[in-house]
Design a protein around this motif. Structure first.
Motif, PDB file in Angstrom:
ATOM      1  N   TYR A  63      -4.668 -45.429 -38.334  1.00 12.55           N
ATOM      2  CA  TYR A  63      -4.055 -45.307 -37.024  1.00 12.55           C
ATOM      3  C   TYR A  63      -2.554 -45.492 -37.193  1.00 12.55           C
ATOM      4  O   TYR A  63      -2.108 -46.082 -38.166  1.00 12.55           O
ATOM      5  N   GLN A 108       1.194 -46.451 -34.860  1.00 15.05           N
ATOM      6  CA  GLN A 108       1.772 -46.900 -33.600  1.00 15.05           C
ATOM      7  C   GLN A 108       3.281 -46.766 -33.701  1.00 15.05           C
ATOM      8  O   GLN A 108       3.942 -47.532 -34.410  1.00 15.05           O
ATOM      9  N   LYS A 112       1.553 -46.314 -27.750  1.00 19.68           N
ATOM     10  CA  LYS A 112       0.186 -46.754 -27.953  1.00 19.68           C
ATOM     11  C   LYS A 112      -0.305 -46.475 -29.370  1.00 19.68           C
ATOM     12  O   LYS A 112       0.269 -45.677 -30.097  1.00 19.68           O
ATOM     13  N   VAL A 113      -1.369 -47.151 -29.724  1.00 23.19           N
ATOM     14  CA  VAL A 113      -2.009 -46.948 -31.017  1.00 23.19           C
ATOM     15  C   VAL A 113      -2.707 -45.588 -30.988  1.00 23.19           C
ATOM     16  O   VAL A 113      -3.488 -45.297 -30.080  1.00 23.19           O
ATOM     17  N   PHE A 142      -4.973 -42.577 -33.041  1.00 21.34           N
ATOM     18  CA  PHE A 142      -5.911 -42.276 -34.115  1.00 21.34           C
ATOM     19  C   PHE A 142      -5.363 -41.157 -34.997  1.00 21.34           C
ATOM     20  O   PHE A 142      -4.862 -40.150 -34.506  1.00 21.34           O
ATOM     21  N   PHE A 190      -1.607 -48.452 -39.400  1.00 20.99           N
ATOM     22  CA  PHE A 190      -2.687 -49.430 -39.556  1.00 20.99           C
ATOM     23  C   PHE A 190      -3.886 -48.780 -40.223  1.00 20.99           C
ATOM     24  O   PHE A 190      -4.324 -47.691 -39.830  1.00 20.99           O
TER      25      PHE A 190
END
Lengths: 110, 113
Positions: B35, B37, B42-43, B45, B91
């Motif tokens: 992921y 950000q 926002k995070v 995908f 992430f």
């Protein structure tokens, strides 16, 4: 298109207050809804909800899902300054991976 | 408690260079994810990986990106020819199965200059 909407976007409260964070969603083939807490870096897992009406609880935090009305709430009672964070809601369909909302930034003042 | 480990924690690279972000998922987890950000957003995908192949990717994950699990423990994200807009926190996450929550790593902050 799958959509996850969180409200409010930000919230400022004082220690001891109770807060309710909202997450509404539109998704095809819903599998689960997840809540995460993000402080400085990585989101940390709080709850996963798959069934309507069953409350999940962990200490002062609790969450419930309504699959008919397509929303979930996260409650935090007796807030502490350490609860200050961004709270993320994510929805996971059956055939796709998690999609996050924009988050609610909670600030708890002493 | 088992952790997802990411290295480096911060990487600065020049535009046009290639970067490889590394992740070591939790050892008994079967599903792996990247992921990103962007600061203040926002995070999002990027990609999921299961059984040694990509199971899903988003529209962000174009030909510039690739993933690999070269040795059964590392899970890498390669970004070829980085652009300024690739600057973000990346992430890695893993999970045991589809009915479990994800565990996220602490992230790699990529800065493209």
């Amino acid at each position: 298109e799958d959509k996850v909407v969180q409200s409010p976007l930000s919230l400022v409260v004082h220690e001891g207050d109770t807060v309710t964070l909202n997450c509404s969603y539109e998704v095809t083939n819903f599998r689960s809804l997840l809540w995460y807490k993000q402080e400085k870096k990585a989101p940390t897992f709080l709850f996963m909800l798959t069934s309507s009406g069953i409350e999940k609880k962990s200490g002062r935090l609790s969450s419930i899902l309504d699959k008919k009305e397509l929303f979930s709430i996260l409650n935090i009672t007796a807030t502490q300054t350490g609860d200050s964070a961004v709270y993320l809601c994510a929805v996971r369909p059956f055939n796709n991976d998690m999609r996050f909302g924009a988050g609610t930034r909670l600030t708890v003042k002493p | 408690e088992p952790e997802v480990t990411q290295t480096p924690s911060h990487q600065v690279t020049q535009m046009g260079q290639e970067v490889i972000l590394r992740c070591v998922p939790i050892s008994n987890h079967l599903y792996f994810y990247w992921y990103r950000q962007i600061l203040g957003q926002k995070v999002e995908f990027l990609v999921s990986f299961y059984n040694n192949e990509i199971s899903e990717k988003s529209e962000i994950f174009d030909d510039q990106f690739s993933v690999e699990r070269p040795d059964g423990s590392n899970f890498t994200l390669k970004i070829r020819s980085t652009k300024l807009e690739d600057s973000a926190m990346y992430f890695c996450a893993s999970c045991r199965g589809l009915n479990y929550g994800y565990t996220f790593g602490s992230g790699t902050r990529l800065t493209v200059v």
